[in-house]
Design an enzyme around this catalytic site. Structure first.
Site, PDB file in Angstrom:
ATOM      1  CB  SER A 131      50.808  -2.320 -35.160  1.00  0.00           C
ATOM      2  OG  SER A 131      49.908  -1.843 -36.129  1.00  0.00           O
ATOM      3  N   GLY A 165      48.499   2.848 -38.257  1.00  0.00           N
ATOM      4  CA  GLY A 165      48.713   4.258 -38.549  1.00  0.00           C
ATOM      5  C   GLY A 165      48.963   5.020 -37.265  1.00  0.00           C
ATOM      6  CE  LYS A 190      45.763   3.290 -35.052  1.00  0.00           C
ATOM      7  NZ  LYS A 190      46.008   4.753 -34.890  1.00  0.00           N
ATOM      8  CB  SER A 191      39.428   3.862 -33.215  1.00  0.00           C
ATOM      9  OG  SER A 191      40.546   3.308 -32.555  1.00  0.00           O
TER      10      SER A 191
END
Length: 199
Positions: free
Chosen positions: A108, A34, A40-41
Site C-alpha cells: 500500500s 511497508g 509485513k507478512s
C-alpha cells in the site's frame, strides 16, 4: 462500467456492537504497510497466531493471497494499485462490521490510498502499522527474489526501485524490523491493543 443506481443499503438486525460483545473484544483493522521484504507478512502472521491464542477473533488478509482471487485481474500500475487497496479496504470494513480484528499486509505505497481506507472506518477502527525497514535491508533479504528481477528490468513498477513508497505520516505504531525481533514486535502491538482496550 455502468454503475447500478437502484440499490439500497439493507440494514441487519444484528449490529456490529452485538458481535463485538459476543466476541468480547473490539473490532478493528491492523493495517501493515511497508516495502516488500520489510516483514509485513511474517509479522502479521505471527501476530495473528498470538491473538488467536488469546481467544481473539481474527482474519488475515495478505497481498499475494488476495491477488490470487479477489484482485487477480489487477496489475501494478498506479491505477491498479489504487483499486487493489480500495477493494481491500471495503473487505476490511465488512470484517470490522463482523466483529473481527482484521490484519492486512499490503505494501500500500500511497498515503492517499491508506487515508481513504482510514476514512471509511470509525475513528478508532484503523490502526496503521508502519513496518519500517531500509531499502538496502529489504533488498538484501529479497525473500521472493523480486528485487533482483526488478534490478534486471524483468519487473516494472516495483515499489522502491522504479515506483515510489510514501512513508506513513502519522502511523499508530512503528515497528523497526531491522532492530526488533518478531517476538518483540508482536508484543509491542499486543501491548498497544491491550492499552487501548481493543482486547
Amino acid at each position: 462500467m455502468n454503475k447500478s443506481t437502484n440499490i439500497v443499503w439493507q440494514k441487519t438486525s444484528v449490529k456490529k456492537a452485538d458481535r463485538q460483545h459476543l466476541n468480547n473484544h473490539k473490532s478493528a483493522v491492523l493495517w501493515f504497510t511497508g516495502l516488500s521484504g520489510s516483514g509485513k507478512s511474517t509479522l502479521s502472521s505471527a501476530l495473528e497466531k498470538e491473538l488467536f491464542s488469546l481467544e481473539t477473533h481474527t482474519y488475515h488478509l495478505d497481498g499475494d493471497n488476495v491477488r490470487h482471487g479477489l484482485n487477480k485481474n489487477l496489475g501494478f500500475s498506479p491505477e491498479d494499485r489504487e483499486e487493489n487497496i480500495r477493494r481491500i479496504g471495503e473487505v476490511s470494513k465488512l470484517m470490522v462490521d463482523a466483529g473481527l480484528i482484521t490484519l492486512t499486509a499490503f505494501i500500500s505505497p500511497y498515503q492517499e490510498d491508506r487515508d481513504h481506507v482510514r476514512a471509511t472506518l470509525a475513528q478508532d477502527e484503523f490502526i496503521e502499522i508502519y513496518v519500517k525497514c531500509s531499502l538496502d535491508m529489504c533488498e538484501a533479504r529479497d525473500p521472493k527474489g523480486l528485487y533482483k528481477k526488478a534490478r534486471l528490468g524483468e519487473i516494472n513498477n516495483f515499489t522502491g526501485i522504479d515506483a515510489p513508497y510514501e512513508e506513513p505520516l502519522h502511523p499508530e505504531i512503528v515497528i523497526d524490523t531491522e532492530n526488533q525481533s518478531i517476538e518483540e514486535s508482536v508484543q509491542t502491538i499486543i501491548h498497544y491493543l491491550k492499552d487501548k482496550q481493543y482486547i
